[in-house]
Design a protein around this motif. Structure first.
Motif, mmCIF file in Angstrom:
data_model
loop_
_atom_site.group_PDB
_atom_site.id
_atom_site.type_symbol
_atom_site.label_atom_id
_atom_site.label_comp_id
_atom_site.label_asym_id
_atom_site.label_seq_id
_atom_site.Cartn_x
_atom_site.Cartn_y
_atom_site.Cartn_z
ATOM 1 N N CYS A 162 4.955 -16.660 2.348
ATOM 2 C CA CYS A 162 4.467 -15.159 2.580
ATOM 3 C C CYS A 162 3.680 -14.509 1.416
ATOM 4 C CB CYS A 162 5.782 -14.523 2.413
ATOM 5 S SG CYS A 162 6.598 -14.254 1.128
ATOM 6 N N GLY A 163 3.341 -13.071 2.014
ATOM 7 C CA GLY A 163 2.504 -12.646 1.367
ATOM 8 C C GLY A 163 3.068 -11.082 0.897
ATOM 9 N N HIS A 164 2.345 -9.794 1.194
ATOM 10 C CA HIS A 164 2.948 -8.654 1.206
ATOM 11 C C HIS A 164 3.140 -7.754 0.202
ATOM 12 C CE1 HIS A 164 4.910 -5.108 3.143
ATOM 13 N NE2 HIS A 164 5.939 -5.361 2.644
ATOM 14 N N ILE A 165 3.842 -8.547 -0.870
ATOM 15 C CA ILE A 165 4.081 -7.776 -2.270
ATOM 16 C C ILE A 165 3.065 -8.022 -3.243
ATOM 17 C CG2 ILE A 165 6.705 -7.537 -1.617
ATOM 18 C CD1 ILE A 165 6.951 -9.873 -3.637
ATOM 19 N N HIS A 166 1.899 -8.689 -3.122
ATOM 20 C CA HIS A 166 0.791 -9.025 -4.025
ATOM 21 C C HIS A 166 1.470 -9.555 -5.521
ATOM 22 C CE1 HIS A 166 -1.944 -5.932 -2.158
ATOM 23 N NE2 HIS A 166 -1.355 -6.471 -1.055
ATOM 24 N N HIS A 167 2.374 -10.353 -5.277
ATOM 25 C CA HIS A 167 2.989 -11.109 -6.274
ATOM 26 C C HIS A 167 3.136 -12.565 -6.040
ATOM 27 C CE1 HIS A 167 5.087 -11.602 -9.939
ATOM 28 N NE2 HIS A 167 6.301 -12.011 -9.425
ATOM 29 N N ALA A 168 2.152 -13.344 -6.689
ATOM 30 C CA ALA A 168 2.047 -14.704 -6.397
ATOM 31 C C ALA A 168 3.287 -15.550 -7.131
ATOM 32 C CB ALA A 168 0.715 -15.493 -6.817
ATOM 33 N N GLU A 169 3.808 -16.363 -6.481
ATOM 34 C CA GLU A 169 4.841 -17.211 -7.215
ATOM 35 C C GLU A 169 5.252 -18.282 -6.352
ATOM 36 O OE1 GLU A 169 8.861 -15.847 -9.689
ATOM 37 O OE2 GLU A 169 7.992 -14.666 -7.917
ATOM 38 N N GLY B 49 -1.781 -12.218 6.824
ATOM 39 C CA GLY B 49 -1.391 -10.876 6.940
ATOM 40 C C GLY B 49 -2.160 -9.840 6.050
ATOM 41 N N ASP B 50 -2.336 -8.514 6.582
ATOM 42 C CA ASP B 50 -3.236 -7.786 5.693
ATOM 43 C C ASP B 50 -4.549 -8.082 5.175
ATOM 44 O OD1 ASP B 50 -1.117 -6.262 6.043
ATOM 45 O OD2 ASP B 50 -0.396 -6.043 3.822
ATOM 46 N N ILE B 51 -5.201 -8.649 6.239
ATOM 47 C CA ILE B 51 -6.426 -9.290 6.106
ATOM 48 C C ILE B 51 -7.576 -8.260 6.161
ATOM 49 C CG2 ILE B 51 -8.266 -10.904 7.015
ATOM 50 C CD1 ILE B 51 -5.674 -12.194 5.866
ATOM 51 N N ILE B 52 -7.433 -7.180 7.433
ATOM 52 C CA ILE B 52 -8.064 -5.972 7.344
ATOM 53 C C ILE B 52 -7.125 -4.839 7.366
ATOM 54 C CG2 ILE B 52 -9.687 -4.764 9.282
ATOM 55 C CD1 ILE B 52 -10.598 -7.221 10.255
ATOM 56 N N HIS C 11 4.125 -12.975 7.492
ATOM 57 C CA HIS C 11 3.569 -12.066 6.118
ATOM 58 C C HIS C 11 4.600 -11.489 5.323
ATOM 59 C CE1 HIS C 11 0.880 -9.033 4.351
ATOM 60 N NE2 HIS C 11 1.889 -7.996 4.757
ATOM 61 N N GLY C 12 5.891 -10.949 6.043
ATOM 62 C CA GLY C 12 6.932 -10.472 5.214
ATOM 63 C C GLY C 12 7.141 -9.250 5.382
ATOM 64 N N ASP C 13 6.510 -8.321 5.938
ATOM 65 C CA ASP C 13 6.675 -6.860 6.053
ATOM 66 C C ASP C 13 8.033 -6.727 6.878
ATOM 67 O OD1 ASP C 13 5.154 -5.951 8.821
ATOM 68 O OD2 ASP C 13 4.492 -7.818 8.200
ATOM 69 N N LEU C 14 8.290 -7.414 7.914
ATOM 70 C CA LEU C 14 9.301 -7.279 8.884
ATOM 71 C C LEU C 14 10.776 -7.451 8.267
ATOM 72 C CD1 LEU C 14 8.027 -9.274 11.941
ATOM 73 C CD2 LEU C 14 7.841 -6.806 11.566
ATOM 74 N N TYR C 15 10.597 -7.818 6.826
ATOM 75 C CA TYR C 15 11.881 -8.133 6.112
ATOM 76 C C TYR C 15 11.689 -7.157 4.948
ATOM 77 C CZ TYR C 15 12.036 -11.854 9.296
ATOM 78 O OH TYR C 15 11.841 -12.347 10.552
ATOM 79 N N ASP C 16 11.038 -5.991 4.820
ATOM 80 C CA ASP C 16 10.948 -5.280 3.892
ATOM 81 C C ASP C 16 11.463 -3.857 4.489
ATOM 82 O OD1 ASP C 16 9.936 -2.892 2.297
ATOM 83 O OD2 ASP C 16 8.005 -3.897 2.169
ATOM 84 N N PRO D 233 -0.793 -11.628 11.523
ATOM 85 C CA PRO D 233 -1.043 -10.118 11.055
ATOM 86 C C PRO D 233 0.207 -9.601 10.418
ATOM 87 C CG PRO D 233 -1.424 -10.499 13.473
ATOM 88 C CD PRO D 233 -0.815 -11.778 12.952
ATOM 89 N N GLY D 234 -0.397 -8.619 9.570
ATOM 90 C CA GLY D 234 0.777 -8.007 8.605
ATOM 91 C C GLY D 234 0.861 -6.342 8.946
ATOM 92 N N ASN D 235 1.381 -5.638 8.048
ATOM 93 C CA ASN D 235 1.795 -4.258 8.511
ATOM 94 C C ASN D 235 0.448 -3.633 8.419
ATOM 95 O OD1 ASN D 235 2.392 -5.024 5.698
ATOM 96 N ND2 ASN D 235 2.380 -2.892 5.188
ATOM 97 N N HIS D 236 -0.620 -3.980 7.560
ATOM 98 C CA HIS D 236 -1.796 -3.093 7.352
ATOM 99 C C HIS D 236 -2.753 -3.457 8.689
ATOM 100 C CE1 HIS D 236 -1.742 -1.049 3.643
ATOM 101 N NE2 HIS D 236 -0.566 -1.524 3.585
ATOM 102 N N ASP D 237 -2.670 -4.802 9.420
ATOM 103 C CA ASP D 237 -3.511 -5.240 10.482
ATOM 104 C C ASP D 237 -2.417 -5.474 11.615
ATOM 105 O OD1 ASP D 237 -2.487 -7.585 9.586
ATOM 106 O OD2 ASP D 237 -4.302 -8.297 8.845
ATOM 107 N N GLU D 238 -1.448 -4.571 11.463
ATOM 108 C CA GLU D 238 -0.577 -4.715 12.781
ATOM 109 C C GLU D 238 -1.340 -4.307 14.203
ATOM 110 O OE1 GLU D 238 2.507 -1.748 12.078
ATOM 111 O OE2 GLU D 238 0.968 -0.100 11.867
ATOM 112 N N PHE D 239 -2.403 -3.975 14.436
ATOM 113 C CA PHE D 239 -2.941 -3.795 15.539
ATOM 114 C C PHE D 239 -3.297 -5.159 16.315
ATOM 115 C CE2 PHE D 239 -6.079 -3.842 12.409
ATOM 116 C CZ PHE D 239 -7.251 -4.955 12.627
#
Length: 287
Positions: free
Chosen positions: A212-219, A53-56, A130-135, A92-98
Protein backbone atom coordinates in the motif's frame (compact mmCIF):
# COMPACT_ATOMS: atom_id res chain seq x y z
CA UNK A 1 22.64 20.91 -25.83
CA UNK A 2 22.35 17.12 -25.26
CA UNK A 3 22.90 14.91 -28.30
CA UNK A 4 20.60 11.98 -29.22
CA UNK A 5 23.35 9.68 -27.90
CA UNK A 6 23.31 11.49 -24.54
CA UNK A 7 19.52 11.18 -24.36
CA UNK A 8 19.65 7.46 -25.18
CA UNK A 9 22.32 6.91 -22.51
CA UNK A 10 20.22 8.78 -19.94
CA UNK A 11 17.25 6.51 -20.69
CA UNK A 12 19.26 3.28 -20.43
CA UNK A 13 17.96 1.31 -17.40
CA UNK A 14 20.51 0.36 -14.75
CA UNK A 15 18.17 -1.71 -12.55
CA UNK A 16 16.22 -4.68 -13.90
CA UNK A 17 13.49 -6.06 -11.62
CA UNK A 18 10.29 -8.05 -11.98
CA UNK A 19 7.89 -5.56 -10.37
CA UNK A 20 7.86 -1.96 -9.15
CA UNK A 21 5.34 -0.27 -6.84
CA UNK A 22 5.27 3.52 -6.49
CA UNK A 23 2.60 5.74 -4.96
CA UNK A 24 1.89 9.20 -3.62
CA UNK A 25 3.64 11.05 -6.43
CA UNK A 26 1.25 14.00 -5.94
CA UNK A 27 1.77 15.33 -9.45
CA UNK A 28 0.18 18.76 -9.59
CA UNK A 29 1.73 20.00 -6.34
CA UNK A 30 4.95 21.96 -5.69
CA UNK A 31 6.01 19.21 -3.27
CA UNK A 32 6.28 16.51 -5.95
CA UNK A 33 9.92 15.56 -6.53
CA UNK A 34 9.36 15.06 -10.26
CA UNK A 35 13.00 15.23 -11.36
CA UNK A 36 14.14 12.53 -8.93
CA UNK A 37 11.11 10.43 -9.90
CA UNK A 38 11.87 10.79 -13.61
CA UNK A 39 15.49 9.76 -12.97
CA UNK A 40 14.26 6.66 -11.13
CA UNK A 41 11.83 5.72 -13.93
CA UNK A 42 14.68 6.03 -16.43
CA UNK A 43 16.92 3.86 -14.28
CA UNK A 44 14.48 0.99 -13.71
CA UNK A 45 13.17 -1.67 -16.08
CA UNK A 46 10.35 -3.97 -14.97
CA UNK A 47 7.67 -6.33 -16.23
CA UNK A 48 4.90 -4.81 -14.10
CA UNK A 49 4.60 -1.30 -12.68
CA UNK A 50 1.94 -0.56 -10.07
CA UNK A 51 0.87 3.05 -9.53
CA UNK A 52 -0.59 2.66 -6.05
CA UNK A 53 -2.70 5.81 -5.72
CA UNK A 54 -2.33 9.57 -5.25
CA UNK A 55 -0.49 9.79 -8.55
CA UNK A 56 -2.22 13.04 -9.53
CA UNK A 57 -3.31 15.32 -6.69
CA UNK A 58 -6.86 16.28 -7.66
CA UNK A 59 -7.44 17.95 -4.28
CA UNK A 60 -4.62 20.43 -4.88
CA UNK A 61 -5.44 21.02 -8.55
CA UNK A 62 -9.02 21.95 -7.64
CA UNK A 63 -7.69 24.60 -5.25
CA UNK A 64 -4.96 25.96 -7.51
CA UNK A 65 -3.64 24.79 -10.88
CA UNK A 66 0.02 23.76 -10.86
CA UNK A 67 1.45 21.62 -13.65
CA UNK A 68 5.06 22.30 -14.71
CA UNK A 69 6.76 20.54 -17.62
CA UNK A 70 8.55 18.13 -15.28
CA UNK A 71 5.19 16.67 -14.20
CA UNK A 72 4.17 16.25 -17.81
CA UNK A 73 7.49 14.48 -18.45
CA UNK A 74 6.68 11.95 -15.70
CA UNK A 75 3.28 11.17 -17.25
CA UNK A 76 4.86 10.79 -20.68
CA UNK A 77 7.52 8.45 -19.28
CA UNK A 78 4.87 6.25 -17.63
CA UNK A 79 2.92 6.05 -20.91
CA UNK A 80 6.13 5.29 -22.81
CA UNK A 81 6.85 2.37 -20.49
CA UNK A 82 3.35 1.02 -21.15
CA UNK A 83 3.89 1.31 -24.92
CA UNK A 84 7.19 -0.56 -24.67
CA UNK A 85 5.63 -3.56 -22.96
CA UNK A 86 5.57 -2.84 -19.22
CA UNK A 87 2.22 -3.81 -17.71
CA UNK A 88 1.20 -0.58 -15.95
CA UNK A 89 -1.61 -0.83 -13.38
CA UNK A 90 -3.10 2.31 -11.81
CA UNK A 91 -4.96 1.89 -8.52
CA UNK A 92 -6.49 5.29 -7.58
CA UNK A 93 -6.21 6.76 -4.10
CA UNK A 94 -8.11 9.45 -2.25
CA UNK A 95 -6.32 12.36 -3.95
CA UNK A 96 -7.05 10.98 -7.44
CA UNK A 97 -10.39 9.39 -6.55
CA UNK A 98 -11.86 10.93 -9.73
CA UNK A 99 -10.21 8.03 -11.58
CA UNK A 100 -12.40 5.52 -9.72
CA UNK A 101 -15.12 6.34 -12.23
CA UNK A 102 -13.00 4.59 -14.85
CA UNK A 103 -12.25 1.27 -13.14
CA UNK A 104 -11.61 -1.61 -15.60
CA UNK A 105 -10.80 0.90 -18.37
CA UNK A 106 -7.47 1.11 -20.17
CA UNK A 107 -5.96 4.47 -21.06
CA UNK A 108 -2.82 4.56 -23.21
CA UNK A 109 -1.91 1.05 -22.10
CA UNK A 110 -2.54 1.77 -18.40
CA UNK A 111 -5.12 -0.46 -16.68
CA UNK A 112 -7.24 1.29 -14.03
CA UNK A 113 -8.13 -1.10 -11.20
CA UNK A 114 -9.70 -0.74 -7.76
CA UNK A 115 -7.16 -3.18 -6.28
CA UNK A 116 -5.02 -6.09 -7.39
CA UNK A 117 -3.68 -9.43 -6.16
CA UNK A 118 -0.05 -9.78 -7.18
CA UNK A 119 1.73 -13.16 -7.10
CA UNK A 120 5.49 -12.90 -6.63
CA UNK A 121 8.03 -15.12 -8.35
CA UNK A 122 8.32 -17.22 -5.19
CA UNK A 123 4.56 -17.63 -4.80
CA UNK A 124 3.55 -14.96 -2.27
CA UNK A 125 0.09 -13.45 -2.83
CA UNK A 126 0.27 -9.70 -2.20
CA UNK A 127 -2.91 -7.64 -2.06
CA UNK A 128 -2.27 -4.20 -3.61
CA UNK A 129 -4.36 -1.22 -2.48
CA UNK A 130 -3.73 2.48 -1.91
CA UNK A 131 -5.05 2.14 1.64
CA UNK A 132 -7.28 5.19 2.07
CA UNK A 133 -10.40 3.00 2.33
CA UNK A 134 -8.94 1.62 5.59
CA UNK A 135 -8.10 5.04 7.04
CA UNK A 136 -10.69 5.98 9.66
CA UNK A 137 -10.09 9.71 9.22
CA UNK A 138 -10.72 9.57 5.46
CA UNK A 139 -13.84 7.43 5.82
CA UNK A 140 -15.44 8.99 8.90
CA UNK A 141 -14.31 12.62 8.89
CA UNK A 142 -13.47 13.72 5.36
CA UNK A 143 -13.41 17.38 6.41
CA UNK A 144 -10.67 16.52 8.91
CA UNK A 145 -8.69 14.77 6.18
CA UNK A 146 -8.94 17.89 4.00
CA UNK A 147 -7.82 20.09 6.90
CA UNK A 148 -4.95 17.69 7.50
CA UNK A 149 -4.00 17.90 3.83
CA UNK A 150 -3.91 21.71 4.03
CA UNK A 151 -1.76 21.52 7.16
CA UNK A 152 0.56 19.05 5.43
CA UNK A 153 0.83 21.34 2.40
CA UNK A 154 1.69 24.25 4.72
CA UNK A 155 4.34 22.16 6.48
CA UNK A 156 5.95 21.28 3.13
CA UNK A 157 5.97 24.97 2.18
CA UNK A 158 7.67 25.88 5.49
CA UNK A 159 10.06 22.99 4.91
CA UNK A 160 11.09 24.37 1.51
CA UNK A 161 11.86 27.81 2.99
CA UNK A 162 13.68 26.24 5.95
CA UNK A 163 15.85 24.14 3.62
CA UNK A 164 16.70 27.15 1.46
CA UNK A 165 18.23 28.68 4.60
CA UNK A 166 20.05 25.40 5.33
CA UNK A 167 21.36 25.39 1.74
CA UNK A 168 22.88 28.86 2.23
CA UNK A 169 24.60 27.55 5.36
CA UNK A 170 25.96 24.53 3.48
CA UNK A 171 23.82 22.10 5.47
CA UNK A 172 22.15 18.95 4.07
CA UNK A 173 18.44 18.55 3.34
CA UNK A 174 16.23 17.83 6.35
CA UNK A 175 12.51 17.01 6.31
CA UNK A 176 10.43 18.77 8.95
CA UNK A 177 7.26 16.81 8.19
CA UNK A 178 9.03 13.44 8.39
CA UNK A 179 10.51 14.48 11.73
CA UNK A 180 7.07 15.45 13.07
CA UNK A 181 5.54 12.17 11.90
CA UNK A 182 8.09 10.13 13.79
CA UNK A 183 8.12 12.28 16.94
CA UNK A 184 4.47 13.20 17.53
CA UNK A 185 2.88 10.42 19.56
CA UNK A 186 -0.54 10.79 17.95
CA UNK A 187 0.96 10.56 14.43
CA UNK A 188 2.87 7.39 15.37
CA UNK A 189 -0.34 5.89 16.79
CA UNK A 190 -2.23 6.78 13.58
CA UNK A 191 0.42 5.03 11.44
CA UNK A 192 0.29 1.91 13.61
CA UNK A 193 -3.51 1.75 13.47
CA UNK A 194 -3.44 2.09 9.68
CA UNK A 195 -0.80 -0.62 9.25
CA UNK A 196 -2.71 -3.03 11.50
CA UNK A 197 -5.99 -2.34 9.66
CA UNK A 198 -4.63 -3.13 6.18
CA UNK A 199 -2.77 -6.20 7.50
CA UNK A 200 -6.02 -7.56 8.99
CA UNK A 201 -7.83 -6.95 5.69
CA UNK A 202 -5.07 -8.74 3.77
CA UNK A 203 -5.52 -11.78 6.02
CA UNK A 204 -9.30 -11.74 5.36
CA UNK A 205 -8.59 -11.78 1.63
CA UNK A 206 -6.36 -14.84 1.91
CA UNK A 207 -3.17 -12.95 1.02
CA UNK A 208 0.32 -13.50 2.38
CA UNK A 209 0.84 -9.75 2.49
CA UNK A 210 -0.24 -6.28 1.44
CA UNK A 211 1.37 -3.49 -0.59
CA UNK A 212 0.00 0.00 0.00
CA UNK A 213 0.90 3.68 0.14
CA UNK A 214 -1.17 6.57 1.56
CA UNK A 215 0.74 7.38 4.77
CA UNK A 216 4.08 8.38 3.13
CA UNK A 217 6.05 5.97 5.30
CA UNK A 218 8.03 3.27 3.48
CA UNK A 219 8.43 0.02 5.37
CA UNK A 220 8.60 -3.77 5.07
CA UNK A 221 7.73 -5.73 8.18
CA UNK A 222 5.63 -8.57 9.50
CA UNK A 223 2.36 -7.86 11.32
CA UNK A 224 0.86 -10.95 12.95
CA UNK A 225 2.19 -13.23 10.21
CA UNK A 226 1.19 -10.87 7.37
CA UNK A 227 3.86 -9.20 5.26
CA UNK A 228 3.20 -5.44 5.36
CA UNK A 229 4.84 -3.40 2.59
CA UNK A 230 4.46 0.35 2.10
CA UNK A 231 6.20 1.89 -0.89
CA UNK A 232 6.43 5.39 0.63
CA UNK A 233 6.09 8.51 -1.52
CA UNK A 234 7.77 10.92 -3.94
CA UNK A 235 7.25 14.08 -1.91
CA UNK A 236 9.57 13.46 1.04
CA UNK A 237 11.03 9.97 1.27
CA UNK A 238 11.48 9.30 -2.49
CA UNK A 239 11.04 5.55 -2.19
CA UNK A 240 9.75 2.64 -4.25
CA UNK A 241 9.12 -1.03 -3.52
CA UNK A 242 10.60 -3.51 -5.99
CA UNK A 243 10.40 -7.26 -6.50
CA UNK A 244 13.52 -8.90 -7.88
CA UNK A 245 13.28 -11.76 -10.34
CA UNK A 246 13.62 -14.31 -7.52
CA UNK A 247 10.69 -12.80 -5.60
CA UNK A 248 12.81 -10.91 -3.08
CA UNK A 249 11.33 -7.54 -2.05
CA UNK A 250 13.18 -4.39 -1.10
CA UNK A 251 12.68 -0.66 -0.77
CA UNK A 252 14.69 1.55 -3.10
CA UNK A 253 15.50 4.83 -1.37
CA UNK A 254 16.29 7.89 -3.51
CA UNK A 255 16.06 10.24 -0.54
CA UNK A 256 19.61 11.44 -1.20
CA UNK A 257 18.17 13.24 -4.26
CA UNK A 258 15.68 15.29 -2.20
CA UNK A 259 18.07 18.21 -1.82
CA UNK A 260 17.18 21.61 -3.25
CA UNK A 261 19.47 23.15 -5.90
CA UNK A 262 22.79 24.11 -4.32
CA UNK A 263 22.20 21.96 -1.24
CA UNK A 264 24.26 19.02 -0.09
CA UNK A 265 22.36 15.74 -0.38
CA UNK A 266 21.11 14.19 2.85
CA UNK A 267 23.56 11.32 2.28
CA UNK A 268 26.59 12.97 0.68
CA UNK A 269 27.94 11.02 -2.30
CA UNK A 270 25.92 7.94 -1.30
CA UNK A 271 24.31 5.77 -3.99
CA UNK A 272 20.61 4.92 -3.92
CA UNK A 273 20.09 2.76 -0.86
CA UNK A 274 18.11 -0.46 -1.04
CA UNK A 275 16.58 -1.63 2.21
CA UNK A 276 16.42 -5.43 2.02
CA UNK A 277 13.39 -7.39 3.07
CA UNK A 278 13.77 -9.20 6.35
CA UNK A 279 13.01 -12.92 6.23
CA UNK A 280 9.33 -13.26 7.02
CA UNK A 281 7.79 -16.71 7.58
CA UNK A 282 4.60 -17.19 5.62
CA UNK A 283 1.46 -18.19 7.49
CA UNK A 284 0.85 -21.92 7.33
CA UNK A 285 -2.86 -21.47 6.68
CA UNK A 286 -4.35 -18.76 4.52
CA UNK A 287 -8.08 -18.39 4.45
Amino acid sequence: MPTPQDTAAADTPTLSVRTVWISDLHLGTPGCQAKALLDFLRDVECETLYLVGDIIDGWQLRRSWYWPQAHNDVVQKLLRKARKGTHVIFIPGNHDEFARKYLTHNFGGVDVMEEAMHVTADGKRLWVTHGDLYDGVIQCARWLAIMGDLAYEFTLKVNRWFNRIRAKCGLPYWSLSRYLKHKVKRAVSYINEFENAVAREARKRGAHGVVCGHIHHAEIREIDGILYCNDGDWVESLTALVEHHDGRLEIIDRGDQAALPGMLPAAEAAPAVARPQQAVPLPEVIG
